[in-house]
Design an enzyme around this catalytic site. Structure first.
Site, mmCIF file in Angstrom:
data_model
loop_
_atom_site.group_PDB
_atom_site.id
_atom_site.type_symbol
_atom_site.label_atom_id
_atom_site.label_comp_id
_atom_site.label_asym_id
_atom_site.label_seq_id
_atom_site.Cartn_x
_atom_site.Cartn_y
_atom_site.Cartn_z
ATOM 1 N NE ARG A 199 41.972 18.677 -20.382
ATOM 2 C CZ ARG A 199 41.875 18.578 -19.065
ATOM 3 N NH1 ARG A 199 41.736 17.393 -18.515
ATOM 4 N NH2 ARG A 199 41.898 19.649 -18.294
ATOM 5 C CG ASP A 269 38.758 12.534 -19.370
ATOM 6 O OD1 ASP A 269 38.808 11.288 -19.360
ATOM 7 O OD2 ASP A 269 38.266 13.193 -18.441
HETATM 8 P P1 AMP Z 1 37.212 14.700 -14.179
HETATM 9 O O1 AMP Z 1 37.200 13.209 -14.172
HETATM 10 O O2 AMP Z 1 36.921 15.339 -12.847
HETATM 11 O O3 AMP Z 1 38.449 15.238 -14.784
HETATM 12 O O4 AMP Z 1 35.973 15.179 -15.064
HETATM 13 C C1 AMP Z 1 35.443 14.496 -16.148
HETATM 14 C C2 AMP Z 1 34.557 15.401 -16.937
HETATM 15 O O5 AMP Z 1 33.499 15.903 -16.138
HETATM 16 C C3 AMP Z 1 35.253 16.616 -17.530
HETATM 17 O O6 AMP Z 1 34.714 16.835 -18.793
HETATM 18 C C4 AMP Z 1 34.866 17.720 -16.578
HETATM 19 O O7 AMP Z 1 34.871 18.986 -17.196
HETATM 20 C C5 AMP Z 1 33.457 17.323 -16.193
HETATM 21 N N1 AMP Z 1 33.062 17.866 -14.894
HETATM 22 C C6 AMP Z 1 33.497 17.483 -13.668
HETATM 23 N N2 AMP Z 1 32.902 18.224 -12.720
HETATM 24 C C7 AMP Z 1 32.076 19.099 -13.340
HETATM 25 C C8 AMP Z 1 31.196 20.127 -12.894
HETATM 26 N N3 AMP Z 1 31.008 20.407 -11.611
HETATM 27 N N4 AMP Z 1 30.537 20.813 -13.849
HETATM 28 C C9 AMP Z 1 30.675 20.543 -15.146
HETATM 29 N N5 AMP Z 1 31.476 19.591 -15.620
HETATM 30 C C10 AMP Z 1 32.176 18.871 -14.726
HETATM 31 MG MG MG Z 2 39.421 16.004 -15.930
#
Ligand code: AMP
Ligand code: MG
Length: 518
Positions: A199, A269
């Protein structure tokens, strides 16, 4: 199951020397070795045979215990070393520091038919990047990601792919509405596939830490394996690399606009360096055409990631990537030129895309005005985007135009004469415009039907599949999966899915309101 395993990513890029699975800041590394978590009672619910085929996995192998254990993280494929990647990102406009694969674990890479694919599990347990969360995913968000990635592929939108959807057998605690009412939900794991899951944020984290040495290593790796046609890494080629990322990002977003897809969380990201749609979270499909719409309740106030703003955000994200690459390019001007070009290309490609939706081929100086007038009309009252454009391919003249697209209106009984007049005026212009085209109406219809999908994964459709899956019935997941393999085809037996969102879904959680909770 004999796979042609490669270890190019892990052998060429620096790894985290700390092998402990503890939450922390990880420096001087692109990834950390980490093993998926064993689950209580894994069960494969659905598989994409097309994707499996591309990886060289046979139908018999898909039915095996071994396959199930691999795609749920319960067994590690021999001689492979799973890992989570380190990345940062700008979230909702602000630098958020280290994020990383908090719940994604890359299993291995497969080379098949001269293509290299990374296999990744989403929801397979904690990693050093899990921060305050649990590393798990629930069934509802997994069904949504699984189905949508394959649907996008068949719509010809650049995307990561899905291989399998499984239950973990574990329970996961989530507060869907963030209102202090957490509840247990079924845990699930999607195995997803891409030539690369890198990314913008993977690059940003190094520049943010002033670690230019590793930034360069990662850029060199990316050019060597994913932009090989640019030639050997050099300052000049770093510029070409940025140009191509910019062009691919724009192409992806134009495709989103074409089919009415709203990503929902265009943080850096969540921007693939290959210009693929990645991380299907609180995304949604436009029902009523509305530039201001976003499905993501977390973004309700500012609507940063609303439909009409996606192209601007693509550019904003590219500015962050330009800043990131600056230390290895050390010239502002070529980067600015590329960013300026994005704006020019956007205007051009957006016009071209809208023209293709209308079946217009030749150039006419009034085309932009015709399209702007249409977009205004589409937003006068709630008008279903997919139905409108699909029906429009049968257009003959302004006398029958309104009747033809009537089904696209959500409240057809209450359309004022003023609005009807505006539509009739537009249909008159469209009729005149079509008259100067050189193709027959039959040819025009054929072309339009390849651009304007008949079937998309409407928000309520996924929600129906999720509600059934929650009760242990997975037939609708399969029905939608099959339907969406041919989104541009007439499928008379599936006409019921060529319909407006039902009223019960208007304000239902999961249909029009989605949070980042997943
Ligand atoms: P996203 O916006 O959903 O793409 O996630 C943003 C960040 O949060 C990324 O680094 C994901 O890996 C982390 N993340 C989202 N949900 C979880 C989860 N349940 N456990 C661990 N990390 C999470
Ligand atoms: Mg993400």
């Amino acid at each position: 199951m004999k796979l042609n395993i490669q270890n190019i990513f892990t052998s060429e890029l620096p790894s985290d020397s700390n092998l402990e699975n503890s939450r922390r800041q990880v420096e001087n590394a692109v990834f950390s070795y980490v093993k998926p978590k064993k689950t209580k009672k894994p069960e494969v619910l659905h598989i994409s045979p097309e994707m499996a085929n591309k990886l060289g996995i046979s139908n018999d192998e898909l039915k095996s215990e071994f396959f199930k254990n691999i795609v749920t993280g319960n067994e590690i494929y021999p001689n492979t070393t799973p890992y989570a990647m380190c990345y940062g990102g700008h979230q909702f406009g602000n630098w958020a520091g280290q994020l990383g694969d908090g719940r994604a674990i890359n299993l291995f890479e497969i080379e098949h038919q001269n293509k290299n694919w990374k296999v990744q599990l989403k929801g397979a347990g904690e990693t050093p990047y899990s921060r305050t969360a649990d590393g798990l995913a629930v069934l509802r968000s997994s069904v949504r990601e699984y189905l949508c990635a394959e649907a996008m592929f068949h719509l010809n939108v650049p995307t990561t792919r899905s291989l399998s959807l499984s239950l973990s057998g574990d329970e996961v605690l989530r507060d869907v509405l963030y209102d202090g009412n957490p509840a247990y939900e079924k845990g699930a794991i999607v195995s997803r596939i891409s030539p690369s899951f890198l990314r913008f944020g993977n690059f940003e984290i190094f520049t943010a830490r002033k670690d230019i040495k590793n930034l360069k290593k990662l850029v060199n790796y990316t050019i060597k394996h994913h932009f090989a046609h640019l030639g050997k890494p050099s300052k000049e080629n770093y510029i070409h690399f940025f140009k191509e990322v910019s062009e691919r990002t724009l192409k992806m977003i134009i495709d989103w606009q074409r089919v009415g897809f709203v990503h929902g969380v265009m943080n850096t990201d969540n921007m693939s360096i290959l210009g693929l749609t990645i991380d299907y979270g609180p995304y949604g499909w436009l029902e009523g055409f509305d530039f201001g719409w976003t499905p993501n309740t977390t973004d309700r106030q500012h609507k940063r990631y609303r439909y009409g703003n996606q192209p601007n955000i693509g550019l904003w994200n590219l500015y962050q990537l330009a800043n990131t690459l600056y230390p290895i390019i050390e010239e502002v001007e070529p980067l600015n030129t590329i960013l300026e070009q994005y704006k020019i290309d956007f205007e051009k490609q957006s016009l071209q895309m809208m023209k293709s939706k209308l079946g217009l081929i030749i150039s006419d100086e009034d085309d932009l005005k015709l399209i702007q007038d249409l977009e205004e009309n589409l937003q006068l009252v709630e008008t279903d985007m997919t139905i409108f454009f699909r029906k429009l391919s049968n257009f003959s003249d302004e006398k029958t135009g309104f009747k033809l697209i009537k089904d696209a209106f959500y409240d057809v009984e209450n359309i004022s004469d003023d609005i009807k007049n505006k539509w009739n005026a537009w249909f008159k212009k469209y009729t005149d415009r079509l008259a100067i085209e050189r193709i027959s109406s039959k040819e025009r219809k054929e072309k339009m039907d390849l651009i304007n999908p008949k079937y998309v994964l409407r928000n309520y459709m996924s929600q129906m599949a999720i509600d059934e899956a929650d009760k242990g019935n997975y037939t609708l997941i399969n029905e939608l999966f099959q339907l969406l393999k041919k989104p541009y085809a007439e499928q008379p037996e599936n006409e019921k899915w060529f319909a407006k969102r039902p009223e019960w879904a208007r304000n239902k959680v999961g249909c029009s309101m989605l949070s980042c909770s997943s």
